[in-house]
Design a protein around this motif. Structure first.
Motif, PDB file in Angstrom:
ATOM      1  N   THR A 116      47.775  37.922  48.075  1.00 23.09           N
ATOM      2  CA  THR A 116      48.303  38.496  49.436  1.00 23.09           C
ATOM      3  C   THR A 116      47.479  39.905  49.625  1.00 23.09           C
ATOM      4  OG1 THR A 116      50.166  37.161  49.013  1.00 23.09           O
ATOM      5  CG2 THR A 116      50.002  38.737  50.749  1.00 23.09           C
TER       6      THR A 116
ATOM      7  N   LYS B 259      46.326  35.814  53.442  1.00 25.98           N
ATOM      8  CA  LYS B 259      46.572  35.253  52.225  1.00 25.98           C
ATOM      9  C   LYS B 259      45.519  34.128  51.636  1.00 25.98           C
ATOM     10  CE  LYS B 259      51.480  34.114  51.070  1.00 25.98           C
ATOM     11  NZ  LYS B 259      52.665  33.579  51.539  1.00 25.98           N
TER      12      LYS B 259
ATOM     13  N   SER C   2      41.581  39.203  43.303  1.00 21.25           N
ATOM     14  CA  SER C   2      42.912  39.388  43.019  1.00 21.25           C
ATOM     15  C   SER C   2      43.240  40.611  42.619  1.00 21.25           C
ATOM     16  CB  SER C   2      43.256  38.317  41.974  1.00 21.25           C
ATOM     17  OG  SER C   2      42.752  38.758  40.774  1.00 21.25           O
TER      18      SER C   2
ATOM     19  N   VAL D 232      55.540  30.275  37.011  1.00 25.69           N
ATOM     20  CA  VAL D 232      55.052  31.215  37.953  1.00 25.69           C
ATOM     21  C   VAL D 232      54.992  32.562  37.676  1.00 25.69           C
ATOM     22  CG1 VAL D 232      55.695  31.938  40.232  1.00 25.69           C
ATOM     23  CG2 VAL D 232      56.403  29.824  39.603  1.00 25.69           C
TER      24      VAL D 232
ATOM     25  N   GLU E   9      53.715  36.521  38.843  1.00 29.40           N
ATOM     26  CA  GLU E   9      53.375  37.467  40.005  1.00 29.40           C
ATOM     27  C   GLU E   9      53.057  38.722  39.726  1.00 29.40           C
ATOM     28  OE1 GLU E   9      56.073  36.881  43.362  1.00 29.40           O
ATOM     29  OE2 GLU E   9      54.835  38.181  44.618  1.00 29.40           O
TER      30      GLU E   9
ATOM     31  N   LYS F  88      52.335  42.704  40.854  1.00 31.43           N
ATOM     32  CA  LYS F  88      52.517  43.651  42.066  1.00 31.43           C
ATOM     33  C   LYS F  88      51.930  44.815  41.691  1.00 31.43           C
ATOM     34  CE  LYS F  88      55.637  42.962  45.787  1.00 31.43           C
ATOM     35  NZ  LYS F  88      55.797  41.695  46.389  1.00 31.43           N
TER      36      LYS F  88
ATOM     37  N   SER G  60      49.793  41.186  46.445  1.00 29.63           N
ATOM     38  CA  SER G  60      50.184  40.797  45.164  1.00 29.63           C
ATOM     39  C   SER G  60      49.401  39.564  44.932  1.00 29.63           C
ATOM     40  CB  SER G  60      51.786  40.116  45.665  1.00 29.63           C
ATOM     41  OG  SER G  60      51.906  39.133  46.425  1.00 29.63           O
ATOM     42  N   THR G  61      49.542  39.180  43.671  1.00 27.33           N
ATOM     43  CA  THR G  61      48.715  37.849  43.276  1.00 27.33           C
ATOM     44  C   THR G  61      49.832  37.218  42.573  1.00 27.33           C
ATOM     45  OG1 THR G  61      46.739  39.315  43.132  1.00 27.33           O
ATOM     46  CG2 THR G  61      46.818  37.295  41.959  1.00 27.33           C
ATOM     47  N   LYS G  62      50.003  35.933  42.778  1.00 29.05           N
ATOM     48  CA  LYS G  62      50.951  35.058  42.453  1.00 29.05           C
ATOM     49  C   LYS G  62      50.068  33.813  41.724  1.00 29.05           C
ATOM     50  CE  LYS G  62      55.212  33.224  43.971  1.00 29.05           C
ATOM     51  NZ  LYS G  62      56.345  33.115  45.217  1.00 29.05           N
TER      52      LYS G  62
END
Lengths: 243, 406, 409
Positions: free
Chosen positions: A44, A49, A111, A200, A202, A204, A214-216
């Motif tokens: 994001t 996105k 990213s 998951v 993430e 930030k 942010s990269t998730k």
């Protein structure tokens, strides 16, 4: 007096050893000898996105092979990492290039991770000295200070660990002046084979003008138990496994 | 009557008058040429640095110059284009899209600045097309052609016709990659530029970078580049608030300071020269006037007051000064004009000063009527000021004392 | 004999105080202004040359052929021992330093940028060019275990680094492999040489050799040869010993510096010509007028039997006094000006960015040399002599009786 002192020293070194042991356990759990995975990376930024689907093979900490599956424009792009070197193959132009030092700190695939991050993903045990800051029944907070000779940019990393599952919950990265630079959070712990992994992750960045970024990373498939063909970790693999 | 006396005096002592004339004329010519030359060299310096690539002014999004990257691009280049097209103060302009990517000849990859340009517009905006040393410059229809700096070509080990791979990131951060053929190689003389920059036709680069209708900035060339601050401010008024117009004085601020330092040294040198000339003229007037002491004494005895004497001498110098200024200005201005059109060539200067951005051996003089006018005026005033001391001195003598002079 | 002339000369000058003062002031002002400018230019240029020699090239530098065009580790000087042995044989070499450098990326958690890593020996550099004098913060040392680094001031500023800050450097070693290395800053250097201040990080030779996977190698060897006459000799000697190496003098490496020196010499000559003209004209004008003024007086002196040469000497002495006093005043004023500029310097720090772009330091110091004053003295001296020729000719033509009678003009 001397007795108190020795007790203190023993406790401290025990703590250090304990901290080191926790890190070791963490890495073993997350990495394993071989790991195969597929994941989605959602980036994001101010521009919106973007989702990238990735397939990854790795052997220990030193070798990894990554293939982009999605979007269609980037499909077939492969990356090879061996120790500190990184290569990239782009099927559209049928060329393999080696990432030069000047590009090591550029972002990877847009990213918040840099090429350097990808190359040095997991070296917490090797590069840092761990100290226990606090410990409760199931969780602990560790402070990681880079070893004298370690070539990492961080001043320190604070890790909140879930002891029961041997996984990190939150990693906060500080610069050399001890100012927070970025935070990585881990969630959705699942059991796969003999490993428990957060599915998951993430990242930030805390920079003022990167507020929206942010990269998730969401893992889809994870497999620790199958041995991976060593041919994946050669330069020929870049082109061969691109299709 | 004073006037006719003065005139007669001038004509009578031809030797003295001629020397005075020569002195003032020479000074005027020298001053005009000196200023024209130093101004010219500054202009040349600025022109070289500005025109190699940067341009006289940029229009970019606020924050672009500090941040770079893809976060502060002009997203609707078309609308900015319209504004610039309709602005009468702008002679030419062109959008540019700059990105840092990897270029590689074989496996060795080098980080470079790749710029999407409109080749036809660039021709009148920068020195890019004229810096060509091998192959050909780009056209507006080119696709995979790339125009590359000589030092960069050497680093990559490529030549005309070779293929290079470009790998970078598009606007949406997906991988942008393509193969380009080297169409032309340029050499501006600025090593930093020649070893890092490469150019591609923007309309083709847009398809790879997904940067259609997007620009990093627009580069501008005004009709009146001399008054750049005024035109930049005027332009700013017609641009939307999130876009700024900045001229080379901000873009190349170190250059501005260096010019300032050079100017200061020049002024100090010329001031010393003036001091010398002032004294020379004064001494000469002194000698002049004192050798006529007897004559002046006679005139006083005949009834002229000191005021009259002062007036007569003043008119003399006025006449001489005016003639010398006029002649000197005409000659000086002609020389300045000639050398503006046919610049002085000091061969080797470009080679020696090339790391400072000097790329041409030519130094044109700067022909500016306003500057020349005030140059002439300064010498004129200098002439007049120089005689004040001798004249007041001589007036202090009484008629008898003056007549005793030999 | 001279005493009378001297006395008369001195009195004459005093009689016309203002006039004499004007000439003296004229000579003094011009002289001091020009002395000041000369000192300043001279100072600026020798500072630049000095800085370049001390921090970079020395009087002679050795490079592998090709290295200057293509800075790759493939073009290096090796083994060092063969060079070092040769140096010990040549007496004229006062000091030498060995450097191994590589370009790469310097990074902190926030920023990264291209930079050059240089491996040096602190001791050798100190001996060579007093590199320690350029330390502005911290210490001239690589810290405990020789693990730390010294960094250029402009580079430190860009990355907001202070003593103790940590940075990473990434580069390719001799085999092409990318390696990273980290170190803490133990000292900040401000050399005045932009290539160093904006771009360089210094670490120990051992540390860089290990990092680049090289032994006994250097990319540059620089030599100090303090006696100017020996420079060419040493260069030729070394070129014969090492035909496959570039052995270059500082002026061959940086021809711009010599050019600047030459321009300055021309400027100085022009300045002295100007001082000469001013002095000559000034004294000429005043002397001519005063001689003409006193025609009657001189005629009377001659008529009563004064030898011609006394009168002639008087005039020469008047001119000389004017010249000498003018010179002394100018030299004094100029001397004070130069002294101030050579110690306190001229502060042009508000133009720092522009100046440093071109390698000038922001605080300029003037040079002060005795020969400035000697040159000035000769200029004034000859001007004086020249200036009295015409007045003396006028004097020679005097016919005393006629002047006294008022008939000669």
């Amino acid at each position: 007096m001397k007795w108190l002192l020795s007790l203190l020293i023993i406790t401290l070194s025990l703590q250090a050893n304990e901290a080191q042991a926790i890190i070791k356990k963490l890495e073993k759990n997350l990495r394993g000898d071989y790991m195969y995975s597929t994941m989605s990376m959602i980036v994001t930024s101010k521009r919106g996105k973007r989702t990238v689907k990735i397939e990854s093979w790795s052997e220990g900490n030193d070798k990894s092979f990554i293939k982009i599956l999605y979007p269609k424009k980037d499909k077939g792009i492969t990356f090879l990492k061996i120790d500190n070197q990184m290569w990239q193959y782009i099927p559209k132009i049928e060329r393999t290039i080696k990432i030069p030092p000047s590009m090591m700190l550029q972002s990877w695939m847009g990213s918040d991770f840099t090429n350097d991050d990808m190359v040095k993903e997991s070296s917490l045990e090797e590069d840092y000295n761990a100290k226990l800051l606090s410990k409760k029944a199931n969780s602990a907070t560790l402070e990681l200070i880079p070893k004298e000779d370690a070539a990492v940019v961080w001043g320190k990393i604070i890790i909140d660990v879930d002891l029961k599952n041997a996984v990190p919950v939150k990693e906060t990265f500080y610069d050399d002046m001890m100012k927070k630079v970025r935070v990585m959070t881990f969630s959705k712990i699942e059991q796969h084979g003999s490993h428990r992994v957060p599915m998951v992750m993430e990242l930030k960045p805390l920079d003022a003008n990167k507020k929206k970024n942010s990269t998730k990373v969401i893992f889809e498939k994870v497999n620790f138990d199958a041995k991976i063909d060593p041919s994946y970790f050669t330069k020929q693999a870049l082109k061969r496994y691109s299709r | 009557m004073l006037f006719s006396l003065a005139f007669r005096n001038i004509v009578k002592s031809k030797g003295r008058s001629i020397i005075t004339l020569l002195l003032s004329t020479f000074t005027t010519i020298f001053f005009i040429i000196y200023v024209a030359f130093t101004d010219g060299s500054h202009h040349q310096f600025i022109k070289s640095s500005v025109e190699i690539y940067t341009g006289y002014a940029h229009v970019n999004l606020n924050g672009y110059r500090d941040e770079g990257g893809y976060d502060n691009l002009i997203e609707d280049a078309g609308s900015i284009d319209q504004i610039l097209k309709n602005d009468s103060s702008i002679k030419t302009y062109s959008p540019r899209f700059e990105t840092y990517s990897l270029l590689s000849g074989d496996e060795k990859a080098v980080g470079s600045m790749i710029v999407g340009i409109i080749p036809s517009s660039e021709a009148s905006l920068s020195k890019l097309p004229s810096s060509l040393i091998k192959g050909e410059y780009l056209t507006d229809n080119d696709t995979n052609a790339i125009y590359i700096g000589s030092a960069l070509a050497k680093r990559l080990n490529v030549d005309i016709g070779s293929q290079v791979a470009m790998v970078g990131s598009s606007i949406d951060y997906s991988i942008a990659a393509d193969l380009f053929t080297i169409k032309g190689i340029f050499k501006t003389g600025l090593f930093e530029f020649d070893s890092q920059a490469a150019f591609v036709n923007k309309s083709y680069l847009d398809t790879i970078m997904l940067s259609d209708n997007i620009a990093s900035y627009f580069t501008l060339y005004f009709h009146d580049n001399e008054h750049i601050d005024d035109v930049t401010t005027a332009l700013q008024a017609s641009l939307p608030s999130e876009v700024e117009a900045v001229n080379w004085k901000i873009l190349l601020s170190a250059l501005v300071q260096a010019m300032l330092v050079d100017s200061i040294f020049n002024y100090i040198s010329i001031s010393i020269f003036f001091l010398v000339i002032f004294f020379v003229i004064m001494i000469f007037s002194y000698v002049n006037i004192y050798t006529r002491a007897r004559e002046i004494g006679l005139l006083r005895a005949l009834g002229l007051t000191s005021k009259d004497i002062f007036g007569m001498l003043f008119v003399e110098i006025l006449l001489l000064a005016t003639v010398s200024i006029v002649v000197g200005t005409i000659i000086g201005a002609s020389i300045a004009y000639y050398y503006e059109l046919h610049p002085i060539v000091i061969s080797g200067i470009a080679e020696t000063y090339k790391e400072y951005g000097v790329v041409s051996d030519e130094i044109p003089m700067n022909f500016d009527l306003f500057t020349i006018a005030w140059n002439a005026l300064t010498i004129f005033i200098l002439n007049l000021a120089a005689i004040i001391y001798p004249v007041t001195k001589i007036n202090k003598l009484t008629a008898m004392e003056a007549m005793r002079y030999v | 004999m001279y005493k009378i002339s001297q006395h008369l000369a001195w009195l004459s000058l005093w009689r016309r105080k203002t006039r004499s003062a004007m000439v003296v002031m004229m000579i003094a002002l011009c002289l001091s202004g020009l002395l000041g400018l000369q000192g300043l230019y001279d100072g600026m240029i020798s500072h630049m040359i000095n800085t370049t020699i001390r921090s970079d090239s020395g009087e002679i530098s050795l490079y592998a052929k090709e290295y200057r065009l293509n800075k790759s580790l493939d073009y290096r000087l090796s083994p060092l021992s063969k060079f070092e042995n040769a140096f010990s044989q040549i007496e004229a070499i006062d000091a030498y330093t060995v450097r191994l450098e590589q370009e790469g990326l310097i990074a902190t958690a926030h920023k990264s940028r291209g930079a050059t890593l240089k491996g040096i020996s602190l001791e050798k550099e100190q001996n060579f060019g007093q590199l320690d004098a350029f330390i502005t913060k911290g210490n001239y040392s690589f810290g405990k275990g020789n693990k730390n680094a010294l960094i250029g001031s402009a580079l430190a500023k860009k990355f907001n680094l202070s003593i103790g800050s940590r940075v990473i450097f990434t580069a390719q070693d001799v085999t092409g492999e990318i390696n990273s290395i980290s170190f803490r800053i133990s000292g900040i250097l401000k050399t005045g040489n932009p290539a160093l201040d904006e771009n360089s990080v210094f670490i120990s030779m051992e540390k860089i050799s290990k990092f680049l996977n090289l032994q006994q190698s250097a990319t540059q060897i620089a030599l100090r040869v303090k006696e100017t006459e020996n420079i060419k000799k040493v260069q030729d000697q070394l070129q014969i010993l090492f035909p496959d190496t570039d052995v270059l003098r500082w002026d061959e490496l940086y021809p711009l510096l010599i050019q600047m020196q030459e321009i300055m010499n021309i400027f100085n000559l022009a300045s002295y010509a100007i001082v000469f003209i001013v002095a000559a004209l000034g004294i000429f004008g005043v002397m001519l007028v005063s001689v003409l003024e006193r025609m009657r007086e001189f005629s009377i002196m001659l008529a009563i039997g004064t030898p011609y040469r006394i009168v002639r000497n008087q005039i020469i002495m008047e001119a000389s006094f004017l010249g000498i006093i003018g010179f002394l005043a100018g030299a004094l004023l100029g001397g004070v000006l130069l002294f101030y500029m050579s110690t306190a310097g001229i502060d042009m720090r508000s133009f720092e960015a522009g100046l440093e772009l071109y390698g000038y330091s922001a605080v300029m110091y003037a040079n002060m040399h005795l020969y400035y004053f000697f040159q000035a003295f000769f200029a004034v001296f000859f001007a004086t002599l020249l200036s009295v020729i015409w007045p003396l000719r006028k004097l020679k033509k005097i016919k005393p009786i006629q002047v006294i009678q008022g008939k000669m003009l």
